[in-house]
Design a protein around this motif. Structure first.
Motif, PDB file in Angstrom:
ATOM      1  N   ALA A   1      31.582  28.461 -59.515  1.00  0.00           N
ATOM      2  CA  ALA A   1      31.142  27.061 -59.371  1.00  0.00           C
ATOM      3  C   ALA A   1      32.196  26.299 -58.585  1.00  0.00           C
ATOM      4  O   ALA A   1      33.327  26.137 -59.042  1.00  0.00           O
ATOM      5  CB  ALA A   1      30.951  26.443 -60.748  1.00  0.00           C
ATOM      6  N   PHE A   2      31.820  25.854 -57.399  1.00  0.00           N
ATOM      7  CA  PHE A   2      32.789  25.169 -56.547  1.00  0.00           C
ATOM      8  C   PHE A   2      32.083  24.026 -55.829  1.00  0.00           C
ATOM      9  O   PHE A   2      30.861  23.935 -55.823  1.00  0.00           O
ATOM     10  CB  PHE A   2      33.383  26.143 -55.514  1.00  0.00           C
ATOM     11  CG  PHE A   2      32.382  26.660 -54.517  1.00  0.00           C
ATOM     12  CD1 PHE A   2      31.574  27.740 -54.833  1.00  0.00           C
ATOM     13  CD2 PHE A   2      32.221  26.045 -53.280  1.00  0.00           C
ATOM     14  CE1 PHE A   2      30.630  28.220 -53.923  1.00  0.00           C
ATOM     15  CE2 PHE A   2      31.287  26.525 -52.365  1.00  0.00           C
ATOM     16  CZ  PHE A   2      30.487  27.608 -52.687  1.00  0.00           C
ATOM     17  N   GLY A   3      32.871  23.158 -55.185  1.00  0.00           N
ATOM     18  CA  GLY A   3      32.245  22.149 -54.340  1.00  0.00           C
ATOM     19  C   GLY A   3      32.746  20.750 -54.591  1.00  0.00           C
ATOM     20  O   GLY A   3      33.909  20.536 -54.947  1.00  0.00           O
TER      21      GLY A   3
ATOM     22  N   SER B   1      31.646  17.049 -47.466  1.00  0.00           N
ATOM     23  CA  SER B   1      32.880  16.891 -48.237  1.00  0.00           C
ATOM     24  C   SER B   1      33.500  15.494 -48.151  1.00  0.00           C
ATOM     25  O   SER B   1      34.496  15.237 -48.821  1.00  0.00           O
ATOM     26  CB  SER B   1      33.903  17.941 -47.791  1.00  0.00           C
ATOM     27  OG  SER B   1      34.125  17.832 -46.406  1.00  0.00           O
ATOM     28  N   ALA B   2      32.948  14.601 -47.341  1.00  0.00           N
ATOM     29  CA  ALA B   2      33.545  13.253 -47.275  1.00  0.00           C
ATOM     30  C   ALA B   2      32.645  12.199 -47.924  1.00  0.00           C
ATOM     31  O   ALA B   2      32.884  10.997 -47.769  1.00  0.00           O
ATOM     32  CB  ALA B   2      33.830  12.880 -45.822  1.00  0.00           C
ATOM     33  N   ALA B   3      31.615  12.662 -48.644  1.00  0.00           N
ATOM     34  CA  ALA B   3      30.647  11.712 -49.217  1.00  0.00           C
ATOM     35  C   ALA B   3      31.290  10.802 -50.258  1.00  0.00           C
ATOM     36  O   ALA B   3      30.848   9.660 -50.457  1.00  0.00           O
ATOM     37  CB  ALA B   3      29.469  12.473 -49.826  1.00  0.00           C
ATOM     38  N   ILE B   4      32.347  11.290 -50.918  1.00  0.00           N
ATOM     39  CA  ILE B   4      33.006  10.459 -51.939  1.00  0.00           C
ATOM     40  C   ILE B   4      33.504   9.150 -51.314  1.00  0.00           C
ATOM     41  O   ILE B   4      33.495   8.098 -51.960  1.00  0.00           O
ATOM     42  CB  ILE B   4      34.160  11.242 -52.615  1.00  0.00           C
ATOM     43  CG1 ILE B   4      34.803  10.430 -53.730  1.00  0.00           C
ATOM     44  CG2 ILE B   4      35.190  11.688 -51.635  1.00  0.00           C
ATOM     45  CD1 ILE B   4      35.880  11.191 -54.505  1.00  0.00           C
ATOM     46  N   ALA B   5      33.894   9.196 -50.017  1.00  0.00           N
ATOM     47  CA  ALA B   5      34.419   7.987 -49.365  1.00  0.00           C
ATOM     48  C   ALA B   5      33.379   7.270 -48.519  1.00  0.00           C
ATOM     49  O   ALA B   5      33.325   6.036 -48.497  1.00  0.00           O
ATOM     50  CB  ALA B   5      35.610   8.368 -48.485  1.00  0.00           C
ATOM     51  N   TYR B   6      32.572   8.012 -47.792  1.00  0.00           N
ATOM     52  CA  TYR B   6      31.687   7.387 -46.796  1.00  0.00           C
ATOM     53  C   TYR B   6      30.206   7.429 -47.177  1.00  0.00           C
ATOM     54  O   TYR B   6      29.374   6.909 -46.443  1.00  0.00           O
ATOM     55  CB  TYR B   6      31.867   8.084 -45.443  1.00  0.00           C
ATOM     56  CG  TYR B   6      33.260   7.957 -44.869  1.00  0.00           C
ATOM     57  CD1 TYR B   6      33.671   6.786 -44.245  1.00  0.00           C
ATOM     58  CD2 TYR B   6      34.170   9.013 -44.975  1.00  0.00           C
ATOM     59  CE1 TYR B   6      34.951   6.668 -43.721  1.00  0.00           C
ATOM     60  CE2 TYR B   6      35.449   8.902 -44.451  1.00  0.00           C
ATOM     61  CZ  TYR B   6      35.836   7.733 -43.828  1.00  0.00           C
ATOM     62  OH  TYR B   6      37.098   7.611 -43.308  1.00  0.00           O
ATOM     63  N   GLY B   7      29.889   8.112 -48.275  1.00  0.00           N
ATOM     64  CA  GLY B   7      28.485   8.235 -48.647  1.00  0.00           C
ATOM     65  C   GLY B   7      27.848   9.450 -47.988  1.00  0.00           C
ATOM     66  O   GLY B   7      28.488  10.189 -47.246  1.00  0.00           O
ATOM     67  N   VAL B   8      26.552   9.657 -48.274  1.00  0.00           N
ATOM     68  CA  VAL B   8      25.808  10.786 -47.709  1.00  0.00           C
ATOM     69  C   VAL B   8      25.203  10.338 -46.381  1.00  0.00           C
ATOM     70  O   VAL B   8      25.370   9.190 -45.957  1.00  0.00           O
ATOM     71  CB  VAL B   8      24.736  11.272 -48.707  1.00  0.00           C
ATOM     72  CG1 VAL B   8      25.386  11.881 -49.943  1.00  0.00           C
ATOM     73  CG2 VAL B   8      23.804  10.133 -49.114  1.00  0.00           C
ATOM     74  N   ALA B   9      24.482  11.250 -45.706  1.00  0.00           N
ATOM     75  CA  ALA B   9      23.965  10.944 -44.359  1.00  0.00           C
ATOM     76  C   ALA B   9      23.203   9.616 -44.348  1.00  0.00           C
ATOM     77  O   ALA B   9      23.345   8.804 -43.423  1.00  0.00           O
ATOM     78  CB  ALA B   9      23.062  12.082 -43.882  1.00  0.00           C
ATOM     79  N   ARG B  10      22.399   9.385 -45.353  1.00  0.00           N
ATOM     80  CA  ARG B  10      21.598   8.147 -45.445  1.00  0.00           C
ATOM     81  C   ARG B  10      22.459   6.886 -45.298  1.00  0.00           C
ATOM     82  O   ARG B  10      22.032   5.908 -44.696  1.00  0.00           O
ATOM     83  CB  ARG B  10      20.904   8.142 -46.812  1.00  0.00           C
ATOM     84  CG  ARG B  10      19.970   7.002 -47.077  1.00  0.00           C
ATOM     85  CD  ARG B  10      19.498   7.014 -48.526  1.00  0.00           C
ATOM     86  NE  ARG B  10      18.787   8.228 -48.924  1.00  0.00           N
ATOM     87  CZ  ARG B  10      17.553   8.540 -48.575  1.00  0.00           C
ATOM     88  NH1 ARG B  10      16.870   7.751 -47.784  1.00  0.00           N
ATOM     89  NH2 ARG B  10      16.990   9.649 -48.992  1.00  0.00           N
ATOM     90  N   ASP B  11      23.659   6.956 -45.864  1.00  0.00           N
ATOM     91  CA  ASP B  11      24.540   5.779 -45.858  1.00  0.00           C
ATOM     92  C   ASP B  11      25.177   5.533 -44.489  1.00  0.00           C
ATOM     93  O   ASP B  11      25.843   4.513 -44.294  1.00  0.00           O
ATOM     94  CB  ASP B  11      25.652   5.961 -46.899  1.00  0.00           C
ATOM     95  CG  ASP B  11      25.071   6.149 -48.291  1.00  0.00           C
ATOM     96  OD1 ASP B  11      24.262   5.309 -48.697  1.00  0.00           O
ATOM     97  OD2 ASP B  11      25.405   7.151 -48.950  1.00  0.00           O
TER      98      ASP B  11
ATOM     99  N   GLY C   1      30.113  14.785 -58.115  1.00  0.00           N
ATOM    100  CA  GLY C   1      29.361  15.463 -59.184  1.00  0.00           C
ATOM    101  C   GLY C   1      28.459  16.558 -58.647  1.00  0.00           C
ATOM    102  O   GLY C   1      27.554  17.038 -59.332  1.00  0.00           O
ATOM    103  N   ASN C   2      28.692  16.986 -57.391  1.00  0.00           N
ATOM    104  CA  ASN C   2      27.825  17.984 -56.725  1.00  0.00           C
ATOM    105  C   ASN C   2      28.544  19.331 -56.712  1.00  0.00           C
ATOM    106  O   ASN C   2      29.540  19.501 -56.033  1.00  0.00           O
ATOM    107  CB  ASN C   2      27.532  17.507 -55.299  1.00  0.00           C
ATOM    108  CG  ASN C   2      26.832  18.540 -54.417  1.00  0.00           C
ATOM    109  OD1 ASN C   2      26.813  18.389 -53.202  1.00  0.00           O
ATOM    110  ND2 ASN C   2      26.243  19.561 -54.989  1.00  0.00           N
ATOM    111  N   ILE C   3      28.004  20.271 -57.500  1.00  0.00           N
ATOM    112  CA  ILE C   3      28.649  21.579 -57.631  1.00  0.00           C
ATOM    113  C   ILE C   3      27.701  22.658 -57.108  1.00  0.00           C
ATOM    114  O   ILE C   3      26.515  22.669 -57.427  1.00  0.00           O
ATOM    115  CB  ILE C   3      28.973  21.871 -59.124  1.00  0.00           C
ATOM    116  CG1 ILE C   3      29.864  20.757 -59.719  1.00  0.00           C
ATOM    117  CG2 ILE C   3      29.637  23.237 -59.275  1.00  0.00           C
ATOM    118  CD1 ILE C   3      31.261  20.663 -59.175  1.00  0.00           C
TER     119      ILE C   3
END
Ligand code: FAD
Length: 475
Positions: free
Chosen positions: A384-386, A161-171, A391-393
């Motif tokens: 549909a949630f998330g 849920s914090a990928a919008i700010a910090y990116g996904v695990a890869r980042d 853009g990830n639902i």
């Protein structure tokens, strides 16, 4: 890669594993093995020769070298919370499950470089706690944090849920230690932000779901601990307003926005019906809700959020909003969002999709999915949630009220085909954050560029020529 001759799987293989890890860490008792053989949704239930639990990178490398030599197949497993069956052995019973849970040491925290070196079996919760104790945060945020491991998070390139700010695990990764299929150890535990000395090998292993190598440790990025955090739940009349709110919040508070989650009213209704502890935080029902989290190093965050929400209301973007500042108030606003996956089971069968489409396309995508699915199965309910901010639902379809659960779930592939067909139309991905594993492996050739798939297979053959690492998963 230097291939040694294959020796026959020896009868004494279990004893040879035990000679490396100690007999206590080679589990063959069916009762003790059971927990490792079934994944959380019980979609897959496998068998295995043994559960092997090395206690160090050196032990793990020796186990993998032995498996390479004897052509013994390995299923790497961390916290066993994965949702696509990647960590579950097949039904054949000829694989070992290689559990990472004993590789759970914190090797180092460097609060000047803002890095932490964690072994792969540390839980995400423990890594987050270690960062907090050092006055920093590790921002990967998943509901499975108490059980899922850093190795599993990186192997699946988890989102959260914090990928919008910090990116996904890869980042969030600077360096990796990986055991290769032949047992060699790749030591790339670099703390460097800038390192242009050839190919970026770590990114081959991140997201490879245990098919190219076994991650044993990682250098992860830390961030300053925010001075304040504010949560807001906002009622919205329609999906288009959810997008307008996202853009408006990004314009107004920029990097202070850390989470933007979408919830439909039906998800609220499910939680309010099945969770006796749940209460609707807002005064009136709304068609959709956005759950926003903000954090900041500067004073006055709550005032800035209040001003933002008043402006959103004045522009007729939002219908109603509530802000939480204290930990208790924030938790109350998160409650319904966190309970959605749990309560869905009480509404019968649910056919699940973890998809992403370009953010601007989300409203049109969801409207099209709902129309197409209900045309095929009248009364089917779109839940549909998330993570709308990415853009990830989680585009789940619950069975019609009163329908036969088994008959509905028997249409899993038919509903997948409808949803994934619309995903393709919008140039989206059929897996946004959970991975491919076993669940979506056969769907991949239908959606992946053939050249990309060919390159993936070439990499697999090069890095794992004897196909011992998680065979039958991803490619
Ligand atoms: P496992 O389930 O053990 O393994 C997952 C895959 O990684 C398998 O293919 C396995 O072979 C491989 N693997 C594991 N460890 C290693 C290693 N050290 N080296 C190489 N390969 C390895 N996912 C999200 O992205 N976002 C979410 O918000 C989210 N929420 C969740 C909430 C709940 C309640 C649950 C149950 C799951 C959720 N997930 C989510 C899915 C899951 O938690 C993640 O995929 C997580 O990253 C898996 O970690 P794990 O340690 O449990 O890995």
């Amino acid at each position: 890669m230097n291939l040694k001759p294959v020796s026959r799987p020896a009868d004494d293989l279990i004893a040879r594993f035990a000679a490396i890890t100690g007999i206590a860490h080679v589990i063959t008792d069916p009762a003790r093995m059971a927990a490792y053989l079934r994944e959380p949704r019980s979609l897959y239930h496998g068998r295995a020769r043994a559960i092997v639990q090395p206690g160090s990178t050196a032990e793990l490398a020796a186990i993998v070298a032995l498996c390479h030599q004897t052509e013994t197949k390995i299923v790497p497993q961390g916290g066993n919370t994965g949702l696509v069956g990647g960590q579950t052995p097949s039904e054949a019973g000829d694989e070992i499950v290689l559990s990472l849970l004993r590789l759970n040491r914190l090797r180092e925290i460097d609060s000047v470089s803002n890095t932490i070196i964690a072994e792969a079996g540390m839980t995400l919760k423990d890594v987050r706690a270690a960062a907090e104790a050092a006055g920093r945060i590790f921002p990967l945020a998943l509901n499975a944090a108490p059980a899922c491991t850093i190795g599993g998070n990186l192997a699946t390139n988890a989102g959260g849920s914090a990928a919008i700010a910090y990116g996904v695990a890869r980042d969030l990764v600077l360096g990796l230690e990986v055991v290769l299929a032949d047992g060699r150890i790749l030591d790339d535990l670099s703390k460097l932000k800038k390192n242009n000395t050839g190919y970026d090998l770590k990114n081959l292993f991140i997201g490879s779901e245990g098919t190219l190598g076994i991650i044993t440790a990682a250098v992860l990025k830390l961030y300053p601990k925010p001075q304040s955090t504010v949560t807001a739940l906002i009622g919205l009349a329609d999906l288009d307003r959810a997008l307008r709110l996202l853009n408006f919040a990004q314009e107004e508070v920029d990097t202070e926005l850390k989470t933007f989650e979408l919830l439909p009213r039906i998800a609220f209704d499910f939680v309010l019906k099945h969770d006796a502890t749940a209460a609707d935080p807002l005064n009136a029902p709304h068609a959709f809700y956005a759950l926003l989290e903000f954090s900041s190093q500067s004073l006055g965050l709550a005032d800035r959020v209040q001003t933002l929400l008043e402006a959103a209301s004045a522009r007729a973007i939002s219908a109603e909003a509530k802000i939480g500042v204290t930990p208790e108030a924030r938790k109350a606003l998160w409650h319904i969002r966190l309970k959605i996956p749990d309560v869905q089971v009480h509404e019968g069968g649910s056919i699940k999709h973890d998809i992403s489409v370009p953010i601007a396309a989300v409203p049109a995508f969801l409207r099209e999915v709902e129309a197409a699915v209900t045309a095929r199965i009248p009364g089917a309910r779109l839940v549909a949630f998330g993570h709308l901010g990415d853009g990830n639902i989680h585009c789940n379809v619950s069975q019609p009220v009163g329908a036969d659960k088994a008959a509905f779930l028997a249409r899993w592939h038919e509903v997948n085909a409808i949803v994934h067909g619309i995903v393709a139309k919008y140039h989206g991905a059929i897996s946004a954050e959970h991975g491919i594993g076993r669940l979506k492996r056969d769907l991949l050739p239908g959606v992946k560029d053939p050249v990309a798939l060919d390159l993936m297979r070439t990499l697999k053959k090069t890095l794992d020529p004897r196909n011992i690492l998680n065979p039958g998963k991803v490619v």
